[in-house]
Design a protein around this motif. Sequence first.
Motif, PDB file in Angstrom:
ATOM      1  N   LEU A 113      64.225  41.217   5.757  1.00 59.54           N
ATOM      2  CA  LEU A 113      63.513  40.752   6.945  1.00 59.54           C
ATOM      3  C   LEU A 113      63.817  41.599   8.174  1.00 59.54           C
ATOM      4  O   LEU A 113      63.121  41.496   9.187  1.00 59.54           O
ATOM      5  CB  LEU A 113      63.861  39.282   7.236  1.00 59.54           C
ATOM      6  CG  LEU A 113      63.349  38.262   6.216  1.00 59.54           C
ATOM      7  CD1 LEU A 113      63.824  36.861   6.571  1.00 59.54           C
ATOM      8  CD2 LEU A 113      61.823  38.293   6.125  1.00 59.54           C
ATOM      9  N   LEU A 114      64.837  42.439   8.088  1.00 60.13           N
ATOM     10  CA  LEU A 114      65.239  43.260   9.230  1.00 60.13           C
ATOM     11  C   LEU A 114      64.817  44.720   9.081  1.00 60.13           C
ATOM     12  O   LEU A 114      65.009  45.517   9.992  1.00 60.13           O
ATOM     13  CB  LEU A 114      66.764  43.210   9.400  1.00 60.13           C
ATOM     14  CG  LEU A 114      67.377  41.835   9.690  1.00 60.13           C
ATOM     15  CD1 LEU A 114      68.898  41.928   9.675  1.00 60.13           C
ATOM     16  CD2 LEU A 114      66.893  41.296  11.027  1.00 60.13           C
ATOM     17  N   GLN A 115      64.247  45.085   7.949  1.00 65.02           N
ATOM     18  CA  GLN A 115      63.987  46.493   7.661  1.00 65.02           C
ATOM     19  C   GLN A 115      62.724  47.024   8.353  1.00 65.02           C
ATOM     20  O   GLN A 115      61.749  46.301   8.508  1.00 65.02           O
ATOM     21  CB  GLN A 115      63.839  46.698   6.148  1.00 65.02           C
ATOM     22  CG  GLN A 115      65.122  46.490   5.378  1.00 65.02           C
ATOM     23  CD  GLN A 115      64.922  46.501   3.877  1.00 65.02           C
ATOM     24  OE1 GLN A 115      63.869  46.903   3.383  1.00 65.02           O
ATOM     25  NE2 GLN A 115      65.926  46.055   3.147  1.00 65.02           N
ATOM     26  N   GLN A 147      57.930  39.523   7.099  1.00 61.22           N
ATOM     27  CA  GLN A 147      58.473  39.518   8.456  1.00 61.22           C
ATOM     28  C   GLN A 147      57.623  38.730   9.444  1.00 61.22           C
ATOM     29  O   GLN A 147      57.989  38.576  10.609  1.00 61.22           O
ATOM     30  CB  GLN A 147      58.690  40.954   8.928  1.00 61.22           C
ATOM     31  CG  GLN A 147      59.739  41.679   8.097  1.00 61.22           C
ATOM     32  CD  GLN A 147      60.050  43.077   8.588  1.00 61.22           C
ATOM     33  OE1 GLN A 147      59.583  43.502   9.630  1.00 61.22           O
ATOM     34  NE2 GLN A 147      60.852  43.807   7.823  1.00 61.22           N
ATOM     35  N   ALA A 148      56.503  38.196   8.969  1.00 59.88           N
ATOM     36  CA  ALA A 148      55.692  37.302   9.809  1.00 59.88           C
ATOM     37  C   ALA A 148      56.500  36.079  10.229  1.00 59.88           C
ATOM     38  O   ALA A 148      56.134  35.390  11.187  1.00 59.88           O
ATOM     39  CB  ALA A 148      54.438  36.875   9.048  1.00 59.88           C
ATOM     40  N   VAL A 149      57.606  35.822   9.545  1.00 60.03           N
ATOM     41  CA  VAL A 149      58.451  34.671   9.876  1.00 60.03           C
ATOM     42  C   VAL A 149      58.960  34.769  11.321  1.00 60.03           C
ATOM     43  O   VAL A 149      59.194  33.753  11.990  1.00 60.03           O
ATOM     44  CB  VAL A 149      59.634  34.552   8.877  1.00 60.03           C
ATOM     45  CG1 VAL A 149      60.640  35.672   9.056  1.00 60.03           C
ATOM     46  CG2 VAL A 149      60.324  33.198   8.997  1.00 60.03           C
ATOM     47  N   PHE A 150      59.102  35.986  11.849  1.00 56.00           N
ATOM     48  CA  PHE A 150      59.575  36.165  13.222  1.00 56.00           C
ATOM     49  C   PHE A 150      58.542  35.707  14.247  1.00 56.00           C
ATOM     50  O   PHE A 150      58.885  35.372  15.375  1.00 56.00           O
ATOM     51  CB  PHE A 150      59.920  37.639  13.486  1.00 56.00           C
ATOM     52  CG  PHE A 150      61.173  38.103  12.813  1.00 56.00           C
ATOM     53  CD1 PHE A 150      62.419  37.800  13.334  1.00 56.00           C
ATOM     54  CD2 PHE A 150      61.117  38.838  11.635  1.00 56.00           C
ATOM     55  CE1 PHE A 150      63.587  38.221  12.708  1.00 56.00           C
ATOM     56  CE2 PHE A 150      62.273  39.271  11.006  1.00 56.00           C
ATOM     57  CZ  PHE A 150      63.515  38.955  11.542  1.00 56.00           C
ATOM     58  N   GLU A 151      57.268  35.716  13.863  1.00 54.97           N
ATOM     59  CA  GLU A 151      56.189  35.374  14.789  1.00 54.97           C
ATOM     60  C   GLU A 151      55.827  33.895  14.753  1.00 54.97           C
ATOM     61  O   GLU A 151      55.001  33.449  15.542  1.00 54.97           O
ATOM     62  CB  GLU A 151      54.933  36.200  14.439  1.00 54.97           C
ATOM     63  CG  GLU A 151      55.171  37.701  14.294  1.00 54.97           C
ATOM     64  CD  GLU A 151      55.696  38.315  15.577  1.00 54.97           C
ATOM     65  OE1 GLU A 151      55.284  37.857  16.655  1.00 54.97           O
ATOM     66  OE2 GLU A 151      56.524  39.243  15.498  1.00 54.97           O
ATOM     67  N   HIS A 183      65.625  49.073  15.819  1.00 51.39           N
ATOM     68  CA  HIS A 183      64.885  47.861  15.440  1.00 51.39           C
ATOM     69  C   HIS A 183      65.826  46.658  15.373  1.00 51.39           C
ATOM     70  O   HIS A 183      65.462  45.559  15.813  1.00 51.39           O
ATOM     71  CB  HIS A 183      64.202  48.086  14.085  1.00 51.39           C
ATOM     72  CG  HIS A 183      63.419  46.905  13.611  1.00 51.39           C
ATOM     73  ND1 HIS A 183      62.298  46.428  14.265  1.00 51.39           N
ATOM     74  CD2 HIS A 183      63.603  46.073  12.543  1.00 51.39           C
ATOM     75  CE1 HIS A 183      61.827  45.373  13.624  1.00 51.39           C
ATOM     76  NE2 HIS A 183      62.597  45.133  12.576  1.00 51.39           N
ATOM     77  N   LEU A 184      67.021  46.858  14.839  1.00 51.50           N
ATOM     78  CA  LEU A 184      68.010  45.775  14.782  1.00 51.50           C
ATOM     79  C   LEU A 184      68.306  45.239  16.177  1.00 51.50           C
ATOM     80  O   LEU A 184      68.406  44.028  16.383  1.00 51.50           O
ATOM     81  CB  LEU A 184      69.322  46.275  14.175  1.00 51.50           C
ATOM     82  CG  LEU A 184      69.492  46.328  12.656  1.00 51.50           C
ATOM     83  CD1 LEU A 184      70.942  46.598  12.320  1.00 51.50           C
ATOM     84  CD2 LEU A 184      69.021  45.047  11.992  1.00 51.50           C
TER      85      LEU A 184
END
Length: 272
Positions: A113-115, A147-151, A183-184
Amino acid sequence: MGEVEDEEAAAVLRAVGRQIKSWREAAGLRQAEFGAAIGYGEEMVSSVERGRRAPKPEFLDKADDVLGAAGKISAMRRDVEEARYPKKVRDLAKLEEASVELGAYANHNMHGLLQTPEYTRALFAMRAPSFSEDEIDRQVSARMARQAVFERRPAPLLTFVQEEVTLRRPIGGRVVLRQQLEHLLTVGRLRHVALQVMPTDREDHAGMGGPLQLLKLHDGKALGHSEGQLHSRLISDHRDVQILEMRYGMIRAQALPPRESLAFIEKVLEET
């Protein structure tokens, strides 16, 4: 184009194939004529119409244009793209999407999820046995989609602990690593994200069992997820999940706090 992996995906692709065939026949085109018009061979058109191959977005967009479907074929892009993802990735993405809280410890590379896309591509490019370019594309697309989980709103609580070595291992080269570290820092500053670093010099470390992920769902149910060499598995047994929760709590307590972790990442970025 990707081979179909499971029955759920196959059903989606068969339905899409029937739709495309229906539009093609209504337009009075043979498969070869249609293929020539959109830049694909007759065999590929046949495979897509039979649900044997997953069409890429360009195939659908060109088909939509040539067949005058007014967006009806292009609208199937998302369904087809999800069907191209490996089933285990689809299943994990659905769980992540349903989570109100997610925690993960990663010890060999950045958590998925962080890549960044470049970092992910480098990871899959070094796999043995090797992946084809198409398979690498599928894996990268699937990981980025998670990574849509961040939105999501309301935002879930997302916590991550990264082993120090993952900040220094130059997967993809120095430029890719620098972009990944930047990015991190961006993600780590989000209000609903807590990013921690586990320094290598720690004597006490509860994460010796390897990477782990914990998910807490809307209904209060907690699940675990672990990655192995050849298999990943979902952990639902209440006692096993409790053990993972205990270990993850200890890992977070032993790691640097979030604010200090961001300063640590900044320092590593300067050195890289």
